[in-house]
Motif scaffolding. Structure first.
Motif, PDB file in Angstrom:
ATOM      1  N   GLU A   4      -5.124   9.358 -52.269  1.00 12.86           N
ATOM      2  CA  GLU A   4      -4.152   8.308 -51.985  1.00 12.86           C
ATOM      3  C   GLU A   4      -4.716   7.222 -51.070  1.00 12.86           C
ATOM      4  O   GLU A   4      -4.499   6.022 -51.281  1.00 12.86           O
ATOM      5  CB  GLU A   4      -2.896   8.915 -51.346  1.00 12.86           C
ATOM      6  CG  GLU A   4      -1.798   7.923 -51.029  1.00 12.86           C
ATOM      7  CD  GLU A   4      -1.109   7.385 -52.276  1.00 12.86           C
ATOM      8  OE1 GLU A   4      -0.765   6.189 -52.282  1.00 12.86           O
ATOM      9  OE2 GLU A   4      -0.922   8.154 -53.234  1.00 12.86           O
ATOM     10  N   GLY A   5      -5.469   7.619 -50.041  1.00 12.06           N
ATOM     11  CA  GLY A   5      -5.976   6.648 -49.080  1.00 12.06           C
ATOM     12  C   GLY A   5      -7.028   5.713 -49.636  1.00 12.06           C
ATOM     13  O   GLY A   5      -7.270   4.639 -49.082  1.00 12.06           O
ATOM     14  N   LEU A   6      -7.656   6.106 -50.745  1.00  5.88           N
ATOM     15  CA  LEU A   6      -8.681   5.268 -51.368  1.00  5.88           C
ATOM     16  C   LEU A   6      -8.202   4.571 -52.628  1.00  5.88           C
ATOM     17  O   LEU A   6      -8.722   3.512 -52.988  1.00  5.88           O
ATOM     18  CB  LEU A   6      -9.918   6.105 -51.717  1.00  5.88           C
ATOM     19  CG  LEU A   6     -10.797   6.571 -50.568  1.00  5.88           C
ATOM     20  CD1 LEU A   6     -11.968   7.375 -51.123  1.00  5.88           C
ATOM     21  CD2 LEU A   6     -11.312   5.398 -49.760  1.00  5.88           C
ATOM     22  N   PHE A   7      -7.212   5.141 -53.298  1.00  4.01           N
ATOM     23  CA  PHE A   7      -6.838   4.619 -54.608  1.00  4.01           C
ATOM     24  C   PHE A   7      -5.336   4.400 -54.777  1.00  4.01           C
ATOM     25  O   PHE A   7      -4.886   4.077 -55.869  1.00  4.01           O
ATOM     26  CB  PHE A   7      -7.349   5.564 -55.714  1.00  4.01           C
ATOM     27  CG  PHE A   7      -8.825   5.823 -55.626  1.00  4.01           C
ATOM     28  CD1 PHE A   7      -9.734   4.820 -55.917  1.00  4.01           C
ATOM     29  CD2 PHE A   7      -9.310   7.058 -55.218  1.00  4.01           C
ATOM     30  CE1 PHE A   7     -11.101   5.046 -55.822  1.00  4.01           C
ATOM     31  CE2 PHE A   7     -10.676   7.294 -55.122  1.00  4.01           C
ATOM     32  CZ  PHE A   7     -11.577   6.289 -55.417  1.00  4.01           C
ATOM     33  N   GLY A   8      -4.582   4.568 -53.707  1.00  5.76           N
ATOM     34  CA  GLY A   8      -3.143   4.377 -53.779  1.00  5.76           C
ATOM     35  C   GLY A   8      -2.752   2.916 -53.919  1.00  5.76           C
ATOM     36  O   GLY A   8      -3.544   2.003 -53.675  1.00  5.76           O
TER      37      GLY A   8
END
Length: 627
Positions: free
Chosen positions: A531-535
Motif C-alpha cells: 500500500e505504501g508504495l503502490f496505493g
C-alpha cells in the motif's frame, strides 16, 4: 519505506569492462561498483564467471546465521575479533554513496537513506522487532492490539526517558508526531492510507477538526489509537502503526511548513532519542557524533563516531588503508576487495531491490491521490512486458556481481520469505517473446529502419531516466538501451546522460512529463504490504498506476482476514501475479549485502533484529585501525 542505519538504500558500483562486439555490457544495482576488471561479453553470449574465493578470518571467530535468509549467503553474519577493548576511541563509518546527504535527518521527514543512515543514530523509533520482523515490546514502547475493537494501546516502557537535551519524554511527543504527519501543512511523504486509517485523521487533515479523535490520550505515558480497520501490518516493523516520535517542546513552536528549513532538522540543534548527538556537520559530506548521555539503553562506549560519504570508486582503497571501520561494500568490486586482510566480511540477504518503472500518470496534490492516464505513452501492458523480457538481468548478476546479485521473479522479494512466491512467473530473458508481444500489440517497423512505430504508424521514441552513480552504472544504462534496440524499440536516455540521484528522484516524484521509463531502487523496510508504495494516495507510487483490481488486492492484504497466515500468503500470491501481469513496474536485481568490518572492532553482526552491535555498544581494540 526507508532503511534504518544499517540498511543503506542505494547500492552503487563501478566496473571497467571490455565489450566484444558493438554492445558494451556492464552491471548495475544500487550500492555497487566494480573496478579494474576486464570482462569479454557479446550481445548474445553470457560468460561463465569463475568461482569466488572465500573470506579470510585468520584471527576471528565467525558464526553463520540464516535466520533472515531464504538462501545461504556467502559470508558469516557476525564476528568477534581478537583483542582487549580499549576505553573510548573514534569509530569511523563510511556511507558508501555517489551522492551527498541532503541533511534532513528526522524520520518523519527524511526521504533518502544517506539521511536516514545518520538519522537512525541520533533519533530512534518507538518499537523494536525480532528476526521475523515482528514487534517485540522491548524498545521505547509496547503495544497491545485489540482486533475486535479496532484499537492499539501504545505505552512507553519507562517514565524516565529523556530527549538528548535532557527534557522528559511523554506520550504527548508520540501523539504530536502522529498528528503532525496528518497536518495539512506537513511537507513530508508519509501521510498515506495508514494515517488515514486512524479515526478522525482525515477530518483533521481537511481542517474539519482541531485534533485527531482517534488518538485518545490515557495518561502521560499511554495512548489508545482507534482505527477504521485493523491490519496484520500493524504487528510488523515498518508496518502501518506509526513508529515516529518527536520532541513536542521543540517543534510545537515552529510552523510545520517550515520544519525542513529549521536548524532542529538540518543542524546541530537536532534533538532526538538516539544513541548519539550531532557535534558537527560538513554539509553533504560528513557528521561527527558524540554519545547521548540520556540514551535510554546506556551511554556509548566510543568517544565519537565520524560518518563520511565515500564514493563507491574509492571505498576499497579506503578500507584497505584502514580509514574506515565499517562500510557496506559494492558487490561488483568483490574481486578487488575479497583479498583484504585487515577486515572481516559479513553478509545478509538485502532488504532491497532495483527496478524499472513506467510513468503512467500523475500525482494530484489537491486530491491527494495518484491518477493514471489511460493515454500515457507506456499504457499498453504488452509494451511494458516486452521491455522486461528484453533485459538479461540474470547475466548481469552472475557475470558482474560474482553471484552476489541475481534476477528475481517478483516485486515481493525473497527477503520476505513468509509471503514470497518462488513459483511466480517472472520476466526471464526472452527477446523473441518480447518481439512477439510488440507485434501482437501493434508496434511494428513500418518504414523498415529496424525501429518500431506506434500503433498508428507515428514515430515511437521512449525516454528513459536513470541515476548517476558510477562507471558501471553508466555502462549498464547503455546496455539497457542496446537490449531494447534489439527488439526494435527506440529508447533514448533522458537529457542524454544519467541524473544526479537527488535530482533524479525530484524529477520522478514531480512527474516530469519527458520521462516515460525510469530505473530506480528501493530499500523495502520490513513490511511487505504494498500500500505504501503502490496505493492510490501513496506519494511513493512513482508509476502513478492505480486500478480497482490492484486496490482490491491491497485491501485484502490489509484486512483482518489476513491475520490468518494461510490467507495472508494467498493474498500476497494474488498481488505478485497482478504486478507481473500489469507490469507497471518490474524488479531487476536483488542479492546479498556485504559489510566490511575492520579487525579493531571487537564485535559486529548484521543479523535481522539483532541489537548486539548497535553502535552505542561497539568497542575498539586499538586506537588505530588495522591495516
Amino acid at each position: 519505506m526507508l532503511a534504518n542505519w544499517k540498511e543503506l538504500l542505494y547500492y552503487k558500483f563501478n566496473i571497467n569492462l571490455w565489450i566484444e562486439n558493438h554492445n558494451q555490457f556492464i552491471e548495475r544495482r544500487m550500492n555497487m561498483k566494480k573496478k579494474n576488471m576486464m570482462i569479454l561479453f557479446s550481445a548474445t553470449t553470457a560468460l561463465t564467471l569463475a568461482a569466488c574465493g572465500g573470506n579470510n578470518n585468520s584471527s576471528t571467530t565467525t558464526t553463520t546465521s540464516s535466520a533472515m535468509n531464504t538462501t545461504q549467503t556467502k559470508f558469516a553474519s557476525e564476528v568477534t575479533h581478537d583483542g582487549t577493548p580499549i576505553k573510548g576511541g573514534t569509530l569511523k563509518y563510511a556511507i558508501v554513496s555517489a551522492s551527498p546527504f541532503s541533511g534532513i535527518f528526522p524520520d518523519e521527514l527524511s526521504q533518502v537513506t544517506t539521511d536516514s543512515t545518520i538519522g537512525g543514530l541520533i533519533d530512534e523509533g518507538m518499537f523494536e522487532y525480532d528476526e521475523n520482523r515482528k514487534l517485540t515490546n522491548t524498545g521505547l514502547a509496547s503495544v497491545k492490539f485489540d482486533v475486535e475493537n479496532k484499537t492499539a494501546t501504545v505505552s512507553l516502557n519507562s517514565k524516565d526517558y529523556k530527549w538528548s537535551d535532557g527534557q522528559p519524554v511523554t506520550i504527548d511527543d508520540y501523539i504530536f508526531a502522529y498528528q503532525s504527519i496528518g497536518d495539512k501543512d506537513y511537507t513530508g511523504i508519509r501521510y498515506d492510507e495508514d494515517y488515514k486509517n486512524v479515526v478522525g485523521m482525515e477530518e483533521y487533515h481537511e481542517g474539519k477538526a482541531t485534533s485527531v479523535s482517534g488518538l485518545q490520550k490515557v495518561d502521560d505515558y499511554t495512548v489508545k489509537i482507534q482505527f477504521k480497520e485493523m491490519s496484520p501490518s500493524m504487528q510488523l516493523a515498518g508496518g502501518s502503526l506509526c513508529n515516529y516520535i518527536m520532541p513536542k517542546h521543540i517543534f510545537k513552536d515552529i510552523p510545520i511548513a517550515e520544519w525542513e528549513q529549521s536548524d532542529y532538522v538540518r543542524g546541530t540543534k537536532f534533538v532526538g532519542l538516539g544513541q548519539f548527538k550531532l557535534q558537527s556537520i560538513t554539509p553533504g559530506e560528513s557528521v561527527t557524533l558524540v554519545p547521548n548521555e540520556h540514551y535510554y539503553k546506556g551511554v556509548a562506549k566510543v568517544d565519537k563516531v565520524v560518518m563520511e560519504v565515500v564514493s563507491p570508486a574509492n571505498i576499497v582503497s579506503e578500507m584497505k588503508a584502514g580509514n574506515y571501520d565499517i562500510a557496506e561494500m559494492p558487490n561488483s568490486q568483490y574481486e578487488a576487495f575479497k583479498g583484504l586482510t585487515n577486515v572481516t566480511f559479513l553478509g545478509k540477504l538485502a532488504s532491497a531491490y532495483e527496478y524499472i518503472g513506467f510513468h503512467l500518470g500523475k500525482y494530484d496534490a489537491a486530491a491527494g491521490k495518484n491518477v493514471t492516464d489511460p493515454n500515457a505513452k507506456m499504457s499498453d501492458a504488452k509494451l511494458r512486458q516486452a521491455m522486461a523480457y528484453a533485459l538479461d538481468i540474470e547475466a548481469a548478476g552472475q557475470n558482474l556481481y560474482n553471484g552476489l546479485q541475481h534476477s528475481t521473479n517478483s516485486i515481493i522479494i525473497p527477503f520476505f520469505k513468509d509471503v514470497y512466491n518462488k513459483d511466480q512467473e517472472g520476466f526471464t530473458y526472452n527477446p523473441e517473446k518480447a518481439k512477439q508481444l510488440l507485434d501482437e500489440a501493434g508496434y511494428k517497423d513500418v518504414d523498415g529502419d529496424g525501429l518500431r512505430e506506434n500503433k498508428d504508424g507515428s514515430k515511437l521514441q521512449i525516454n528513459f531516466a536513470a541515476r548517476t552513480r558510477d562507471d558501471a552504472n553508466e555502462s549498464l544504462v547503455q546496455q539497457y538501451l542496446n537490449w531494447w534496440k534489439e527488439i526494435g524499440l527506440d529508447v533514448k536516455l533522458y537529457t542524454g546522460r544519467t541524473i544526479e540521484l537527488n535530482s533524479f528522484y525530484d524529477k520522478v516524484q514531480a512527474d516530469d512529463p519527458e520521462i516515460d521509463v525510469f530505473a530506480g531502487g528501493w530499500s523495502t523496510g520490513y513490511d511487505p504490504n504494498p500500500e505504501g508504495l503502490f496505493g492510490e494516495s501513496a506519494k511513493f507510487n512513482f508509476q502513478r498506476y492505480v486500478n480497482a483490481e490492484g486496490t482490491a488486492i491491497m485491501k485484502k492484504i490489509a484486512s483482518t482476514d489476513a491475520f490468518d497466515s494461510a490467507k495472508n500468503v494467498e493474498f500476497y500470491k494474488e498481488w505478485q501475479k497482478y504486478v507481473h501481469d500489469k507490469a507497471f513496474i518490474f524488479p531487476t536485481l536483488v542479492g546479498e549485502s556485504i559489510t566490511a568490518v575492520n579487525k579493531r572492532v571487537k564485535y559486529y553482526d548484521v543479523n535481522l533484529g539483532s541489537r548486539k552491535s548497535d553502535l552505542y555498544q561497539i568497542e575498539l581494540t586499538s586506537d588505530a585501525a588495522a591495516k
